[in-house]
Write a protein that holds these residues in place. Structure first.
Motif, short mmCIF file in Angstrom:
data_model
loop_
_atom_site.label_atom_id
_atom_site.label_comp_id
_atom_site.label_asym_id
_atom_site.label_seq_id
_atom_site.Cartn_x
_atom_site.Cartn_y
_atom_site.Cartn_z
N GLY A 132 8.17 59.10 53.84
CA GLY A 132 8.16 57.66 54.11
C GLY A 132 7.15 56.91 53.28
O GLY A 132 6.83 55.77 53.56
N SER B 90 11.17 55.75 62.18
CA SER B 90 12.62 55.84 62.03
C SER B 90 13.23 56.78 63.06
O SER B 90 14.32 56.53 63.57
CB SER B 90 12.98 56.31 60.62
N VAL C 5 18.46 64.33 52.65
CA VAL C 5 17.23 63.73 53.16
C VAL C 5 16.08 64.73 53.10
O VAL C 5 14.96 64.40 52.70
CB VAL C 5 17.44 63.22 54.60
N ARG D 196 17.25 56.28 57.29
CA ARG D 196 16.42 56.73 56.19
C ARG D 196 17.08 56.45 54.83
O ARG D 196 16.41 56.11 53.86
CB ARG D 196 16.13 58.24 56.31
N ARG E 41 15.65 54.03 51.88
CA ARG E 41 15.51 54.52 50.50
C ARG E 41 16.18 53.57 49.51
O ARG E 41 15.66 53.33 48.42
CB ARG E 41 16.15 55.91 50.39
N PHE F 213 8.44 57.75 58.69
CA PHE F 213 9.39 58.74 59.21
C PHE F 213 9.43 58.73 60.74
O PHE F 213 10.51 58.70 61.34
CB PHE F 213 9.01 60.12 58.68
N LEU G 92 11.90 60.27 51.09
CA LEU G 92 12.49 59.95 52.38
C LEU G 92 11.75 60.63 53.52
O LEU G 92 11.51 60.04 54.57
CB LEU G 92 13.96 60.38 52.40
#
Length: 289
Positions: free
Chosen positions: A245, A174, A236, A31, A35, A171, A242
């Motif tokens: 997403g 990930s 995060v 993440r 970013r 998200f 983050l």
């Protein structure tokens, strides 16, 4: 004399906890790298460094949690403090080199292959450096074929992680990538452990070795990396970009939209990318509808 190895002296507890830590480090690292791709200026290196340190701490913590469950029945074990700390530094540095490479150069085939190989070799080096810190009444011997297989797994895991860092979006995607990454890193660790045999120097162990006992050294040393991962998780969690997403391209990458009307001039020459309105001056000098 061959020693009797027990790699799971605490049952499934250490492998499961080790896997969770590898996944946590991987998720946070991915993440942060995502970013950084959407961040310009002085913030990008910070996000990349945070991501690299998260992945490196996750890999290192996974390794030594797994090692808490490792013992040789016939002898005591100790750890060399210097080599143990060095293995953590190696893990963070090699991951950082790979992360910065793809963070600034993108996931082209050449960059991804080079960064993946280097990072994978570094992760494998961290593993075997950590193994070299073990002190016992004997010597560790390795099956070269299994060692080579563990190195290949490390390279594949590192390459996949670097690709996911700049390619996987969203998200949930990930999270899925981090679960696979944790499985690959844990697989590399236990493949490397399967390559180990212990050749004892004597039938009994009557010597108190100079290093630190596994629990007395490893558990306190893990406090730092675990606290760091908790802090990274807080960063995060408090960054809505983050978490959701939903990231927009960095401002400098957006096309210029300054409108220049034909027949008018503000004294500044149009720049490449400026829009030119299709309008001619009207009777009073303004644009004609």
């Amino acid at each position: 004399m061959q020693g009797t190895i027990d790699g799971f002296s605490y049952g499934a507890v250490t492998p499961l906890v080790a896997y969770v830590m590898a996944c946590l480090g991987g998720a946070l690292g991915l993440r942060c790298v995502v970013r950084s791709v959407h961040t310009e200026g002085s913030w990008r290196p910070g996000w990349l460094l945070l991501g690299a340190a998260s992945i490196g701490c996750g890999v290192w913590t996974m390794h030594f949690i797994g090692m808490i469950g490792f013992k040789v029945v016939e002898t005591q074990m100790r750890y060399d403090v210097g080599l143990t700390v060095l293995s953590l530094v190696v893990a963070i540095v090699v991951v950082a080199i790979g992360v910065f490479a793809v963070g600034y150069r993108g996931a082209s085939r050449v960059t991804l292959a080079a960064a993946g190989v280097f990072t994978g070799l570094g992760v494998a080096g961290m593993h075997y450096l950590g193994m070299a810190s073990i002190q016992l009444n004997g010597s560790l011997e390795y099956d070269p074929v299994t060692v080579a297989l563990s190195v290949l797994i490390a390279i594949a895991a590192a390459t996949a992680a670097l690709w996911a860092a700049v390619s996987v979006k969203g998200f949930l995607a990930s999270v899925g990538a981090s679960l696979v990454m944790g499985l690959a890193v844990s697989g590399m660790h236990y493949t490397g452990m399967a390559a180990v045999d212990v050749h004892l120097h004597g039938a009994t162990d009557s010597v108190i070795w100079a290093g630190e006992a596994p629990t007395s050294l490893l558990l306190p040393m893990m406090i730092g990396p675990v606290v760091f991962l908790v802090v990274a998780a807080a960063v995060v969690m408090f960054d809505p970009v983050l978490v959701m997403g939903d990231m927009e391209p960095a401002p400098s990458s957006m096309p210029r939209q300054r409108v220049v009307l034909r027949g008018q001039s503000d004294g500044v020459a149009p720049l490449p990318g400026d829009s030119v309105a299709q309008a001619w001056p009207g009777p009073n000098g303004g644009p004609r509808n």
